[in-house]
Design a protein around this motif. Structure first.
Motif, PDB file in Angstrom:
ATOM      1  N   LEU A 137      88.986  62.493  35.081  1.00 57.54           N
ATOM      2  CA  LEU A 137      90.176  62.097  35.851  1.00 57.54           C
ATOM      3  C   LEU A 137      90.910  60.929  35.198  1.00 57.54           C
ATOM      4  N   PRO A 138      90.291  59.773  35.046  1.00 55.90           N
ATOM      5  CA  PRO A 138      91.042  58.652  34.458  1.00 55.90           C
ATOM      6  C   PRO A 138      91.346  58.832  32.980  1.00 55.90           C
ATOM      7  N   THR A 139      90.460  59.496  32.236  1.00 49.53           N
ATOM      8  CA  THR A 139      90.712  59.632  30.800  1.00 49.53           C
ATOM      9  C   THR A 139      91.863  60.589  30.513  1.00 49.53           C
ATOM     10  N   LEU A 140      91.868  61.735  31.178  1.00 51.48           N
ATOM     11  CA  LEU A 140      92.994  62.658  30.997  1.00 51.48           C
ATOM     12  C   LEU A 140      94.279  62.060  31.541  1.00 51.48           C
ATOM     13  N   LEU A 200      75.784  53.516  26.239  1.00 48.54           N
ATOM     14  CA  LEU A 200      75.680  53.836  24.815  1.00 48.54           C
ATOM     15  C   LEU A 200      76.994  54.347  24.233  1.00 48.54           C
ATOM     16  N   LEU A 201      77.276  53.911  23.025  1.00 48.60           N
ATOM     17  CA  LEU A 201      78.474  54.380  22.321  1.00 48.60           C
ATOM     18  C   LEU A 201      78.459  55.892  22.162  1.00 48.60           C
ATOM     19  N   GLN A 202      77.295  56.472  21.872  1.00 45.55           N
ATOM     20  CA  GLN A 202      77.229  57.909  21.645  1.00 45.55           C
ATOM     21  C   GLN A 202      77.772  58.702  22.829  1.00 45.55           C
ATOM     22  N   ALA A 203      77.529  58.188  24.036  1.00 47.63           N
ATOM     23  CA  ALA A 203      77.975  58.884  25.239  1.00 47.63           C
ATOM     24  C   ALA A 203      79.378  58.480  25.666  1.00 47.63           C
ATOM     25  N   ARG A 204      79.907  57.443  25.084  1.00 43.15           N
ATOM     26  CA  ARG A 204      81.252  56.968  25.430  1.00 43.15           C
ATOM     27  C   ARG A 204      82.292  57.301  24.372  1.00 43.15           C
ATOM     28  N   ALA A 205      81.832  57.703  23.193  1.00 44.86           N
ATOM     29  CA  ALA A 205      82.757  57.900  22.072  1.00 44.86           C
ATOM     30  C   ALA A 205      83.826  58.928  22.391  1.00 44.86           C
ATOM     31  N   LEU A 231      87.096  57.362  23.602  1.00 45.70           N
ATOM     32  CA  LEU A 231      87.886  56.748  22.539  1.00 45.70           C
ATOM     33  C   LEU A 231      88.485  57.814  21.631  1.00 45.70           C
ATOM     34  N   LEU A 232      87.712  58.846  21.335  1.00 49.21           N
ATOM     35  CA  LEU A 232      88.220  59.919  20.480  1.00 49.21           C
ATOM     36  C   LEU A 232      89.342  60.694  21.150  1.00 49.21           C
ATOM     37  N   LEU A 233      89.312  60.774  22.481  1.00 48.22           N
ATOM     38  CA  LEU A 233      90.423  61.418  23.186  1.00 48.22           C
ATOM     39  C   LEU A 233      91.718  60.682  22.907  1.00 48.22           C
ATOM     40  N   GLY A 234      91.649  59.344  22.904  1.00 45.88           N
ATOM     41  CA  GLY A 234      92.837  58.585  22.532  1.00 45.88           C
ATOM     42  C   GLY A 234      93.285  58.876  21.120  1.00 45.88           C
ATOM     43  N   GLY A 235      92.317  59.014  20.205  1.00 45.14           N
ATOM     44  CA  GLY A 235      92.661  59.350  18.826  1.00 45.14           C
ATOM     45  C   GLY A 235      93.321  60.706  18.712  1.00 45.14           C
ATOM     46  N   ILE A 236      92.845  61.680  19.487  1.00 47.37           N
ATOM     47  CA  ILE A 236      93.451  63.016  19.472  1.00 47.37           C
ATOM     48  C   ILE A 236      94.876  62.960  20.011  1.00 47.37           C
ATOM     49  N   VAL A 237      95.100  62.155  21.050  1.00 47.76           N
ATOM     50  CA  VAL A 237      96.461  62.003  21.576  1.00 47.76           C
ATOM     51  C   VAL A 237      97.384  61.484  20.480  1.00 47.76           C
ATOM     52  N   PHE A 238      96.906  60.528  19.700  1.00 47.19           N
ATOM     53  CA  PHE A 238      97.744  60.032  18.606  1.00 47.19           C
ATOM     54  C   PHE A 238      98.034  61.127  17.588  1.00 47.19           C
ATOM     55  N   LEU A 239      96.991  61.862  17.205  1.00 50.34           N
ATOM     56  CA  LEU A 239      97.163  62.888  16.179  1.00 50.34           C
ATOM     57  C   LEU A 239      98.054  64.037  16.651  1.00 50.34           C
ATOM     58  N   LEU A 240      98.060  64.292  17.949  1.00 49.08           N
ATOM     59  CA  LEU A 240      98.910  65.354  18.491  1.00 49.08           C
ATOM     60  C   LEU A 240     100.301  64.859  18.867  1.00 49.08           C
ATOM     61  N   VAL A 292      87.714  51.034  32.988  1.00 50.65           N
ATOM     62  CA  VAL A 292      87.124  50.949  31.662  1.00 50.65           C
ATOM     63  C   VAL A 292      87.439  52.189  30.849  1.00 50.65           C
ATOM     64  N   ASP A 293      87.410  53.331  31.506  1.00 51.91           N
ATOM     65  CA  ASP A 293      87.666  54.585  30.797  1.00 51.91           C
ATOM     66  C   ASP A 293      89.112  54.659  30.320  1.00 51.91           C
ATOM     67  N   VAL A 294      90.018  54.114  31.120  1.00 53.25           N
ATOM     68  CA  VAL A 294      91.421  54.049  30.712  1.00 53.25           C
ATOM     69  C   VAL A 294      91.551  53.178  29.474  1.00 53.25           C
ATOM     70  N   PHE A 295      90.866  52.043  29.470  1.00 57.15           N
ATOM     71  CA  PHE A 295      90.928  51.152  28.311  1.00 57.15           C
ATOM     72  C   PHE A 295      90.359  51.814  27.061  1.00 57.15           C
ATOM     73  N   PHE A 296      89.295  52.568  27.224  1.00 61.16           N
ATOM     74  CA  PHE A 296      88.723  53.244  26.061  1.00 61.16           C
ATOM     75  C   PHE A 296      89.723  54.219  25.439  1.00 61.16           C
ATOM     76  N   VAL A 297      90.432  54.964  26.279  1.00 62.70           N
ATOM     77  CA  VAL A 297      91.428  55.909  25.756  1.00 62.70           C
ATOM     78  C   VAL A 297      92.541  55.165  25.031  1.00 62.70           C
ATOM     79  N   ILE A 298      93.031  54.078  25.654  1.00 62.66           N
ATOM     80  CA  ILE A 298      94.082  53.276  25.010  1.00 62.66           C
ATOM     81  C   ILE A 298      93.608  52.762  23.662  1.00 62.66           C
ATOM     82  N   SER A 299      92.401  52.211  23.652  1.00 64.33           N
ATOM     83  CA  SER A 299      91.884  51.643  22.417  1.00 64.33           C
ATOM     84  C   SER A 299      91.720  52.708  21.340  1.00 64.33           C
ATOM     85  N   GLY A 300      91.206  53.883  21.726  1.00 65.36           N
ATOM     86  CA  GLY A 300      91.066  54.953  20.751  1.00 65.36           C
ATOM     87  C   GLY A 300      92.403  55.385  20.174  1.00 65.36           C
ATOM     88  N   PHE A 301      93.431  55.414  21.022  1.00 63.23           N
ATOM     89  CA  PHE A 301      94.778  55.773  20.574  1.00 63.23           C
ATOM     90  C   PHE A 301      95.283  54.759  19.546  1.00 63.23           C
TER      91      PHE A 301
END
Length: 666
Positions: free
Chosen positions: A267-270, A208-213, A216-225, A50-59
């Motif tokens: 681990l999975p998000t990075l 909760l989204l607040q604790a999972r955001a 997703l934002l990590l994926g967004g940062i990967v895109f911006l970088l 799930v954490d991998v999917f969140f990063v992908i989706s945020g990207f």
């Protein structure tokens, strides 16, 4: 369970071509989740998918929104409609199919629960519903056919907020540097919140989204970088391999006992972030034909695998290797069918319509299925069941018909005749048997005075340590302590409480968040049954019993056996499936649960002159205590006797009046 596998195209964000690495990374994530849910050895941390999917989706979301803002072509309605076209058709079909299947398979209470969860899933609020019910890793999870949609809800909530924030930022602070800074700041805040909640409130951290955001934002940062960090040559392969290694480490080394999503979720998000940064196309890790096939169908595979895993548990086949293999194969086949027959055709058909027609069609379909789910939630439609099954299941309603009137702090009820012959005081367990006490009175003119409140232990100094307020209980006990001596003096009091629950906490069971935690306290709340706590409980219980026995003969009822599951539901389900059903506990299990309370009652009887009433001879044999008699439920749930079951105790209560009659002067 698992995460949203968003059907966003694997086309590179910001105008890049098709990204086979993203598609292949989806394959890794979805298979980790699927294999974990089917309990395949070696995938103890597969939920990290799930954490991998969140990063992908945020990207991908960052690519769509930021790319659109850069080109001044971003449209908020188009964004929302695109997300709806990707997610809703397959989800609507899944929910509709489950409602149809549930019509034939589920008991009314189970069917009502499915209806409630279906409605929340379609409204993308199911994460909040499941947060209110139990934790992700609890036993109860395998009773929830749509539990995996929690992550769809988290992502949709993110989709609603994320572009709005970026639109505001783009107007106030234009430029990617400001966007990057905002991503980093919010990520840090979310990550800190996640760590705090993971320690004290793990279910909130999970749902909760607040604790999972932050994921997703990590994926967004990967895109911006991404435009600044472009590895080349062997660096690409090393970066991707390191990312895959981190994902695999999470899948293999972590298990459900981990504090999740705590720091271990790095681990999975990075790992996913490194794979996205590497941009390695045609990789042996992500570029194979199998990985691409799985990645393309990952959303539909994800949608269908969890109901199949729950089905195995429902039919008690989760330990059968052949059935587990069949479940895995069916996940792939149904995922392919959903992709080929629902996802792609719906996307193509809707693409030909205007935005208004897109919205009308999608909203109409959601409303039809959600309204159907709401009807299921409210009724359960028991009439759809075979008559014999419906009669058994209906026993869950065979409780005291005056429960709403009499089980209240401000109520005082008399059962039977107007001439009070006994008092019954206690909680909902007292309410469950008060009619049996009335039936045991020797004369029709005699009745039972009842005073009780659900969840209220009749120990005067006890304070509530559980969730919610118990001001009514405190008021009731104050009233009893002050006026009981003058209330029908000389008449016997029968004291009935689920006493072990208050002292020993709830048993481990579906939906129980803190098993074993005492529900009452005296000087200070206790997390476990320390010797000091048990001594306080013993002393205060005995004091209350002695106070109640001053003007009344007092009878203490031993704890009613607690069953491991809801009896009518289990028996009805077994009959529906053509099986023999039985719900029981062993005498040893009963003794282990209630030994402390028995000892306290024995001391109270000795010191205060109280008498003991033991229901076990009427509900148990030498080996077991049973939830049914001749195939018929004795309980309305797992611990409250039904109006049928409580009649087995009439002979026990009759002993009270026979003894009093024998002691009366002639």
């Amino acid at each position: 369970m698992g995460g949203d596998v968003p059907r966003i195209s694997a086309a590179g964000a910001g105008g890049e071509g098709f990204r086979s690495d993203i598609n292949g990374l989806r394959a890794w994530a979805v298979m980790a989740v699927v294999l974990y849910h089917f309990n395949v050895p070696g995938f103890s941390g597969g939920f990290a998918g799930v954490d991998v999917f969140f990063v992908i989706s945020g990207f991908l979301m960052a690519g769509i929104v930021v790319g659109g803002l850069d080109g001044e072509r971003f449209s908020l309605p188009d964004f929302y409609l695109a997300r709806a076209r990707r997610i809703l058709p397959a989800l609507i079909v899944l929910v509709g199919v489950l409602l149809v299947v549930g019509w034939f398979l589920l008991m009314p209470r189970e069917y009502q629960t499915l209806g409630k969860h279906a409605r929340e899933s379609l409204l993308f609020s199911s994460n909040l519903r499941y947060l209110a019910e139990a934790g992700y890793f609890d036993v109860a999870s395998h009773e929830k056919w749509l539990l995996h949609t929690w992550s769809l809800s988290v992502e949709w909530q993110y989709y609603l907020i994320y572009p709005l924030v970026l639109l505001v930022l783009a107007k106030l602070l234009p430029g990617r540097r400001a966007l990057l800074g905002a991503h980093v700041l919010v990520l840090m805040a979310s990550f800190v919140l996640c760590q705090v909640l993971s320690t004290g409130k793990p279910s909130q951290a999970f749902f909760l989204l607040q604790a999972r955001a932050w994921e997703l934002l990590l994926g967004g940062i990967v895109f911006l970088l991404g435009g600044r960090l472009r590895p080349s040559g062997r660096g690409v392969a090393l970066l991707e391999s390191l990312g895959i290694a981190l994902v695999v480490a999470a899948i293999v080394l972590i298990d459900a006992g981990a504090r999740w999503p705590g720091s271990a979720a790095l681990l999975p998000t990075l790992g996913a972030a490194l794979v996205l940064l590497a941009r390695r196309q045609g990789s042996p890790w992500t570029g194979s034909g199998l990985a691409q096939w799985l990645g393309t169908r990952s959303y539909s595979i994800y949608l269908w695998h969890w109901p199949l895993a729950v089905g195995l548990v429902y039919f008690e086949l989760e330990q059968a290797p052949l059935w587990v293999g069949a479940g895995l194969m069916a996940s792939l086949l149904l995922g392919h069918a959903s992709y080929a027959l629902v996802e792609v055709p719906a996307r193509r058909w809707l693409a030909k319509k205007s935005n208004v027609r897109n919205a009308v069609w999608l909203v109409a379909c959601v409303v039809v299925v959600a309204v159907s789910a709401q009807l299921v939630r409210r009724s359960g439609f028991p009439e759809r069941l075979p008559e014999a099954v419906a009669r058994i299941e209906a026993e869950r309603h065979n409780r005291n018909p005056r429960i709403d009137e009499c089980l209240a702090a401000d109520a005082s009820c008399i059962y039977g005749g107007k001439q009070v012959g006994a008092l019954v005081i206690g909680d909902s367990h007292a309410d469950a048997v008060v009619n049996a006490v009335a039936a045991s009175l020797p004369g029709a003119e005699q009745g039972v005075y009842f005073k009780g409140l659900s969840g209220c232990l009749t120990v005067f100094a006890a304070q509530w340590a559980g969730e919610g307020s118990r001001d009514e209980c405190a008021g009731l006990k104050k009233e009893l302590a002050a006026g009981l001596d003058k209330l029908f003096p000389g008449k016997p009091i029968i004291l009935i409480n689920r006493t072990s629950l208050y002292a020993m906490g709830e048993l481990p069971a579906p939906g129980v968040k803190n098993p074993g935690k005492p529900l009452v306290y005296f000087s200070r709340p206790a997390a476990t049954q320390t010797p000091e706590y048990l001594e306080e409980f013993r002393r205060n219980y005995v004091e209350s019993v002695c106070q109640m026995s001053r003007q009344h003969p007092l009878y203490l009822v031993r704890p009613i056996p607690e069953m491991p599951d809801r009896v009518p539901q289990v028996l009805g389900r077994a009959m529906l499936l053509g099986k023999q059903g039985e719900v029981s506990i062993t005498r040893d299990e009963y003794r282990q649960r209630h030994a402390f309370i028995w000892a306290v009652q024995d001391e109270a009887a000795q010191r205060c002159g109280a008498q003991i009433l033991d229901p076990l001879p009427y509900l148990c044999d030498r080996e077991k205590c049973y939830g049914s008699r001749d195939g018929w439920p004795l309980y309305v749930d797992d611990d409250h006797l039904s109006e049928f079951g409580n009649r087995l105790l009439v002979p026990m209560f009759a002993q009270v009046f026979a003894l009093l009659a024998a002691q009366a002067p002639h």
